[in-house]
Design an enzyme around this catalytic site. Structure first.
Site, mmCIF file in Angstrom:
data_model
loop_
_atom_site.group_PDB
_atom_site.id
_atom_site.type_symbol
_atom_site.label_atom_id
_atom_site.label_comp_id
_atom_site.label_asym_id
_atom_site.label_seq_id
_atom_site.Cartn_x
_atom_site.Cartn_y
_atom_site.Cartn_z
ATOM 1 N N CYS A 1 -7.558 2.069 -53.753
ATOM 2 C CA CYS A 1 -8.174 1.274 -54.819
ATOM 3 C C CYS A 1 -8.939 2.175 -55.773
ATOM 4 O O CYS A 1 -9.876 2.864 -55.370
ATOM 5 C CB CYS A 1 -9.125 0.209 -54.268
ATOM 6 S SG CYS A 1 -9.810 -0.781 -55.614
ATOM 7 N N GLY B 1 5.588 -2.903 -60.998
ATOM 8 C CA GLY B 1 6.283 -3.423 -62.179
ATOM 9 C C GLY B 1 7.550 -4.193 -61.905
ATOM 10 O O GLY B 1 8.396 -4.324 -62.790
#
Ligand SMILES: Cc1cc2nc3c(=O)[nH]c(=O)nc-3n(C[C@H](O)[C@H](O)[C@H](O)COP(=O)(O)OP(=O)(O)OC[C@H]3O[C@@H](n4cnc5c(N)ncnc54)[C@H](O)[C@@H]3O)c2cc1C
Ligand SMILES: Cc1cc2nc3c(=O)[nH]c(=O)nc-3n(C[C@H](O)[C@H](O)[C@H](O)COP(=O)(O)O)c2cc1C
Lengths: 252, 296
Positions: free
Chosen positions: B130, B244
């Site tokens: 993260c 994506g």
């Protein structure tokens, strides 16, 4: 619950310098949408713009099975919308969010709209009964939106502009100060600085106020935690807990 | 219809389509819009030991064919998840994989320990990638020694299938991948977001409340495909492709690059049913090219 559907465009008109009104057909949305709620609009089929754009319900007409959106062209997504023709379909997801609370016990309503913020208040004005006053503010006369529609409802409408080109010269919060009384309920939508001024006036006057907040959004259903609004109860999501919040709950 | 079922790191999946951490909430948000039983697996949003309020807004901004986010791991903490969210997810015939994030090795260990006791948790995805938190997070995913340390500590505490989620913000992702596998990872998932920045030229300020954010969406797909390709050849555990994926064809690209399964992230925001449309696209492809992907 929201639905994702392709809605047919019934009408699409330019109504201001950068402003357009879209009228769309949907049994579901027109039946279920409440004032203050919004839809997530898929502005293009390409990857850019990518995310849907949140636009408020401007008019909700279950009797005609239609609803309207009023939008201002500010970037890629809203610019794509201007290319749509009557008869085409628009992919929408909605109705979303928590809208205005309509309290039938109260009958003195003050609706305060700044710029584009005048758009969602029309759907509210259509549903309110009692004494309803609409205070509209904008930069110039050309940016005063939907005034004719508000007038048609027979409510009291007052206008103010930053440059005095229509109505008095000043801010819509100045109008609010003139009109507010102990027994009013205030509903506001507009730029953040205006909402803050409205919330502060209402706080001082101890008047209930509901304000519609804008934040950049992704999912629209409270999953991504993107559209955070700081409140006394911690971060809340504009898409789900809002966009309408109690003015006193917001930490500015 | 083609059978796309598989076993990955010991987890039985109906199909290779999972939903990515942080883009599908706790499942409940999406349950009105699609049948959760049809998904390969649900990866929860990252859970931390203690509640986290998240980062100051604005938290997201769109960029060409992508978006930057700096949510900052907003969540109610482990106990709240076990009490309120896991019971809901357990109602579905789809494995729940819990994504965990810690500020220290000890926190990761504690999270893994607690989750191991939950029969309805079918796997743990360790987020060492993260980019949006001050402590922990990506720090464990950019240094092979730190990766080894945290993953081997977690490995000792759990027999649950362990998926390690990698960051692309490194010079050579295979170095971290090998470190994670050496420390006991059963599978790897990649990629998390790429650190990016966007400036409002009128104010001269970042468009995000925190200077930088993580880039996701179609803009990162070619990078993700390349990294999956490299990683799948460097390690002998299954690789899960992320980045994506908007269509079935995008997913197939990852599978051809060597991924055994994929995760759908940002696409969930554009279309609540994206994951199922992507699944349908993979099925159509396998119908047309029965031998190019190894499903059996
Ligand atoms: C609940 C809600 C209701 C809204 N209702 C309306 C409405 O009825 N009519 C209307 O014209 N607009 C409305 N907006 C604002 C509208 O969503 C944005 O103007 C739109 O997303 C801009 O998209 P774009 O691609 O044209 O511009 P972009 O290229 O994305 O951005 C152009 C500018 O708009 C700002 N912007 C982008 N997204 C948002 C957003 N979600 N909120 C605020 N500013 C944003 C950007 O910071 C930038 O300055 C609403 C926003 C919210 C959150
Ligand atoms: C809004 C948002 C929140 C995310 N939160 C998390 C998270 O909590 N934990 C995590 O491991 N990844 C998180 N991610 C990363 C995604 O799981 C995924 O790895 C990344 O977005 C790339 O995939 P995509 O391009 O399909 O979105 C988040 C991504 C987005 C866009």
């Amino acid at each position: 619950m929201a639905s994702q559907e392709k809605c047919r465009i019934i009408d699409h008109q330019k109504v201001g310098p950068q402003h357009y009104k879209l009228v769309l057909a949907s049994d579901y949305l027109s039946k279920h949408a409440q004032p203050g709620q919004f839809v997530q609009v898929k502005c293009s089929d390409t990857l850019d713009p990518l995310l849907r754009r949140p636009i408020s319900l401007h008019q909700i007409s279950p009797e005609h099975k239609t609803f309207a959106l009023l939008y201002e062209v500010v970037g890629k997504g809203t610019n794509e919308l201007t290319k749509l023709f009557v008869g085409e379909n628009l992919d929408l997801f909605g109705p979303l969010g928590t809208g205005f609370q309509l309290d039938s016990q109260r009958n003195k309503h003050l609706l305060v709209g700044g710029g584009m913020g005048s758009a969602p208040l029309l759907a509210l004005a259509e549903r309110l009964t009692g004494q309803v006053s609409i205070l509209l503010g904008a930069k110039t006369a050309a940016n005063i939106l939907a005034e004719a529609d508000y007038n048609k409802l027979g409510h009291n409408v007052a206008v103010i502009t930053d440059d005095g080109s229509k109505g008095k010269k000043g801010l819509v919060s100045d109008l609010l100060l003139e009109r507010i009384s102990q027994d009013s309920v205030v509903y506001a939508c507009g730029p953040k600085s205006m909402l803050r001024a409205v919330a502060e006036i209402c706080w001082q006057k101890k008047v209930d106020c509901q304000i519609s907040m804008e934040e950049r959004m992704a999912c629209g259903i409270g999953a991504c935690k993107g559209c955070a609004v700081k409140t006394k109860g911690g971060y809340k999501m504009a898409c789900k807990d809002g966009p309408v919040f109690k003015g006193e709950d917001i930490i500015w | 219809m083609v059978d796309l079922s598989l076993e990955l790191a010991g987890i039985k999946l109906k199909n290779p389509v999972m939903v990515a951490s942080g883009t599908f909430g706790w499942g409940q948000e999406f349950a009105d819009y699609l049948d959760l039983n049809k998904l390969g697996a649900i990866i929860t949003k990252s859970i931390t030991l203690k509640p986290r309020e998240g980062n100051p807004p604005p938290r997201i901004v769109e960029t060409p064919a992508g978006m930057l986010n700096t949510i900052g791991l907003q969540n109610e903490g482990l106990e709240h998840f076990l009490r309120n969210d896991l019971p809901f997810l357990s109602k579905f015939n789809t494995p729940t994989i819990v994504n965990i994030a810690g500020e220290s090795v000890a926190e990761y260990v504690e999270l893994a320990k607690r989750l191991s006791k939950e029969p309805m948790v079918k796997g743990i995805e360790v987020n060492i990638s993260c980019p949006n938190v001050a402590h922990g997070g990506m720090a464990f995913g950019t240094e092979p020694e730190a990766t080894k340390q945290v993953i081997s500590a977690v490995r000792k505490e759990t027999t649950q299938p362990l998926i390690v989620k990698l960051t692309p913000n490194v010079t050579d992702i295979t170095v971290i991948a090998k470190a994670a596998v050496a420390a006991g990872a059963d599978a790897l998932s990649l990629i998390n977001t790429l650190v990016g920045m966007s400036i409002d030229i009128e104010t001269g300020q970042s468009r995000l409340g925190r200077l930088t954010g993580g880039l996701s969406g179609p803009a990162i797909k070619p990078i993700a495909v390349r990294m999956v390709y490299e990683t799948a050849r460097a390690v002998n555990v299954p690789v899960i492709g992320i980045g994506g994926i908007m269509t079935g064809n995008d997913a197939v690209e990852f599978l051809l690059a060597g991924a055994k399964a994929i995760q759908v992230g940002t696409a969930n925001f554009v279309d609540v049913t994206a994951s199922l449309t992507i699944l349908k696209g993979i099925e159509d492809y396998v119908d047309r090219h029965p031998r190019s992907l190894n499903f059996s």
